[in-house]
Design a protein around this motif. Structure first.
Motif, short mmCIF file in Angstrom:
data_model
loop_
_atom_site.label_atom_id
_atom_site.label_comp_id
_atom_site.label_asym_id
_atom_site.label_seq_id
_atom_site.Cartn_x
_atom_site.Cartn_y
_atom_site.Cartn_z
N LYS A 267 -5.46 4.54 5.88
CA LYS A 267 -5.53 3.10 6.05
C LYS A 267 -5.33 2.38 4.71
N VAL A 268 -6.01 2.86 3.68
CA VAL A 268 -5.90 2.23 2.36
C VAL A 268 -4.49 2.40 1.81
N ARG A 269 -3.94 3.58 1.94
CA ARG A 269 -2.58 3.82 1.44
C ARG A 269 -1.57 2.93 2.16
N PHE A 270 -1.67 2.84 3.48
CA PHE A 270 -0.74 2.03 4.25
C PHE A 270 -0.85 0.56 3.84
N HIS A 271 -2.08 0.08 3.71
CA HIS A 271 -2.32 -1.31 3.32
C HIS A 271 -1.62 -1.65 2.01
N TYR A 272 -1.83 -0.81 1.01
CA TYR A 272 -1.27 -1.11 -0.31
C TYR A 272 0.22 -0.80 -0.38
N SER A 273 0.70 0.13 0.42
CA SER A 273 2.13 0.46 0.37
C SER A 273 2.98 -0.75 0.76
N ILE A 274 2.54 -1.54 1.74
CA ILE A 274 3.29 -2.72 2.13
C ILE A 274 3.30 -3.76 1.02
N GLU A 275 2.15 -3.95 0.40
CA GLU A 275 2.11 -4.89 -0.72
C GLU A 275 3.03 -4.46 -1.85
N PHE A 276 2.97 -3.18 -2.20
CA PHE A 276 3.81 -2.68 -3.29
C PHE A 276 5.29 -2.80 -2.95
N ASP A 285 9.18 5.77 -6.25
CA ASP A 285 8.49 6.78 -7.07
C ASP A 285 7.17 6.24 -7.61
N ASN A 286 7.17 4.99 -8.08
CA ASN A 286 5.94 4.40 -8.62
C ASN A 286 4.89 4.21 -7.53
N ILE A 287 5.34 3.83 -6.34
CA ILE A 287 4.39 3.67 -5.23
C ILE A 287 3.79 5.02 -4.85
N SER A 288 4.64 6.04 -4.80
CA SER A 288 4.15 7.38 -4.47
C SER A 288 3.07 7.81 -5.44
N SER A 289 3.30 7.51 -6.72
CA SER A 289 2.32 7.88 -7.75
C SER A 289 1.05 7.05 -7.63
N ALA A 290 1.20 5.73 -7.43
CA ALA A 290 0.04 4.85 -7.35
C ALA A 290 -0.86 5.20 -6.18
N LEU A 291 -0.27 5.70 -5.09
CA LEU A 291 -1.04 6.05 -3.90
C LEU A 291 -1.42 7.53 -3.88
N ASP A 292 -1.17 8.22 -4.98
CA ASP A 292 -1.60 9.60 -5.19
C ASP A 292 -0.98 10.57 -4.19
N PHE A 293 0.32 10.38 -3.91
CA PHE A 293 1.05 11.38 -3.15
C PHE A 293 1.63 12.40 -4.12
N SER A 294 1.82 13.61 -3.65
CA SER A 294 2.31 14.67 -4.53
C SER A 294 3.73 14.39 -5.02
N THR A 300 7.26 9.17 1.63
CA THR A 300 8.25 8.75 2.62
C THR A 300 7.88 9.26 4.01
N ASN A 301 7.48 10.52 4.09
CA ASN A 301 7.08 11.10 5.39
C ASN A 301 5.86 10.39 5.97
N ALA A 302 4.90 10.08 5.11
CA ALA A 302 3.70 9.38 5.57
C ALA A 302 4.05 7.98 6.05
N PHE A 303 4.91 7.28 5.31
CA PHE A 303 5.27 5.92 5.69
C PHE A 303 6.03 5.91 7.01
N LYS A 304 6.89 6.92 7.23
CA LYS A 304 7.59 7.03 8.50
C LYS A 304 6.60 7.28 9.64
N ARG A 305 5.55 8.02 9.36
CA ARG A 305 4.53 8.28 10.38
C ARG A 305 3.79 6.98 10.73
N TRP A 306 3.57 6.12 9.74
CA TRP A 306 2.86 4.86 9.97
C TRP A 306 3.72 3.83 10.68
N THR A 307 5.01 3.76 10.31
CA THR A 307 5.85 2.66 10.78
C THR A 307 7.07 3.08 11.58
#
Length: 322
Positions: A267-276, A285-294, A300-307
Motif C-alpha cells: 500500500k505504501v509503495r503504491f501510494h508513493y509510486s504514483i506521486e514519484f 530506477d530512482n523510484i525503484s531505489s526509493a521504494l526499496d525494490f531490488s 515494474t512487475n509490482a506496478f503492473k500487479r497494482w495497475t
C-alpha cells in the motif's frame, strides 16, 4: 505530500500578483480576468495561482481545492504551513467543515470557530483551531465537483459582501478552468490510446493507492514505512527493529489484526509510486531505489500487479495530471 508554506512573493504562478491590491474589489476582478485568460498550463499551476491569490484576498495562510470522489473529498491542490493539510489528503464527507460547504450553506466564519477537526483517511484526526474560514462549492457541468476553501489559524477578520462575491467568482473561475482542461483531455483521448480497455480514470488509481486507515501496530508500521521511503530499507526486519520488536512478534501482532506486513508495504509503495511518477517525474530506477525494490524489473512487475500498466505507460497516460 505536504507543500511548503505560502510565500506571497513567489514567482511560480501564472500572473504577477504583486501588481494587485487585493483589498480593492476592482483589482480582484482584474486578477480573475488575467487568470482566466492566461496561457494554457497544467491544472496544478492554475489551481496554485488561484489559491495564492485567494490567500491574499481573504487574509489566510492556508487554502485548498478539494474534489469530491465517492464518499471523500480529495485535496487536489493545497498551499499551507499546516502539517494537517496537504496535497492528496482525503477528507471524509461527514466532517462538519466539508459537510457544511457541500450543503450549499454560506461559509464565512470569523469568530467562535474553534476545535474544528478534519478527519482524514490518511491521518485519522487532526485538530485545527480555526480563526477565519471562507469557502465555496465548485460546480462543474452543473454538478458539485468539490470545494475551494481558505482558512487561517492566527488571524481574525470579518468577511463582507465583496468577500463572498469574490470567492463565488473564484469558484466559477476554477470550474471553468477544470471544464476547459477536461475538454482538452477528452479531445486527446479520442485520438490516443486512452480508450485502451482496462485503463481506469486517474482518480480511481488515486483512491486505490490511498494509504490505509490503520490503528495499533499496523498504524505504527505504516508510519515507519512512510518515514523510511526514499531514505532507508523497507524490510520487515528493519521496521521491526525501529519499533523495538522482533520480526516474529511483529508478524504475530499484524496477524492478530488480520493483515500482513507485505500488504501494508504494498500500500505504501503504491501510494508513493504514483506521486514519484506523476508529480515528481522521477526516473524509474530512482523510484525503484526509493521504494526499496531490488531492481527496476521488480518495481515494474509490482506496478503492473497494482495497475495492470507498466510505470512508463502509466506516466505517459497521466502525466498531464501533475
Amino acid at each position: 505530500m505536504k507543500t511548503a508554506g505560502i510565500e506571497l512573493s513567489t514567482p511560480n504562478v501564472l500572473v504577477d500578483l504583486d501588481k494587485y491590491n487585493f483589498s480593492n474589489f476592482v483589482d480582484r476582478l482584474k486578477c480573475f480576468h488575467e487568470l482566466l485568460t492566461a496561457p494554457p498550463a497544467a491544472t496544478r499551476a492554475f489551481l496554485r495561482s488561484y489559491i495564492i491569490a485567494g490567500c491574499r484576498m481573504f487574509g489566510c495562510e492556508t487554502g485548498f481545492v478539494g474534489q469530491r470522489i465517492g464518499g471523500v473529498v480529495r485535496i487536489v491542490a493545497c498551499e499551507s504551513n499546516l502539517d494537517s493539510l496537504f496535497d492528496g489528503q482525503l477528507l471524509q464527507m461527514n466532517e462538519p467543515l466539508v459537510e457544511s460547504i457541500l450543503s450549499g450553506n454560506k461559509v464565512g466564519l470569523s469568530e467562535n470557530v474553534t476545535n474544528v477537526s478534519f478527519r482524514s483517511l490518511n491521518l485519522s484526526y487532526n485538530g485545527i483551531n480555526i480563526q477565519n474560514l471562507i469557502a465555496e462549492t465548485i460546480d462543474v457541468y452543473d454538478d458539485v465537483f468539490g470545494v475551494v476553501c481558505f482558512l487561517s489559524t492566527n488571524r481574525i477578520r470579518k468577511y463582507d459582501q465583496e468577500d463572498f462575491e469574490s470567492i463565488e467568482l473564484m469558484a466559477k473561475g476554477v470550474a471553468k478552468m477544470i471544464e476547459l482542461q477536461n475538454n482538452l483531455k477528452d479531445q486527446r483521448n479520442e485520438s490516443s490510446s486512452f480508450a485502451t480497455p482496462g485503463v481506469k480514470h486517474f482518480d480511481d488509481y488515486l483512491l486505490q493507492a490511498r494509504l490505509p486507515e490503520t490503528y495499533g501496530v499496523a498504524g505504527k508500521v505504516v508510519d515507519v514505512l512512510k518515514s523510511r521511503v526514499g531514505k532507508s530499507p523497507l524490510g520487515i526486519g528493519d521496521v521491526a527493529d525501529e519499533l523495538g520488536l522482533s520480526k516474529r512478534t511483529l508478524q504475530r501482532r499484524l496477524q492478530q489484526q488480520d493483515i500482513s506486513f507485505a500488504e501494508l508495504r504494498d500500500k505504501v509503495r503504491f501510494h508513493y509510486s504514483i506521486e514519484f511518477l506523476i508529480e515528481q517525474s522521477a526516473s524509474i530506477d530512482n523510484i525503484s531505489s526509493a521504494l526499496d525494490f531490488s531492481d527496476r524489473t521488480s518495481f515494474t512487475n509490482a506496478f503492473k500487479r497494482w495497475t495492470g500498466l507498466s510505470p512508463s505507460t502509466f506516466r505517459k497516460l497521466f502525466r498531464d495530471y501533475a
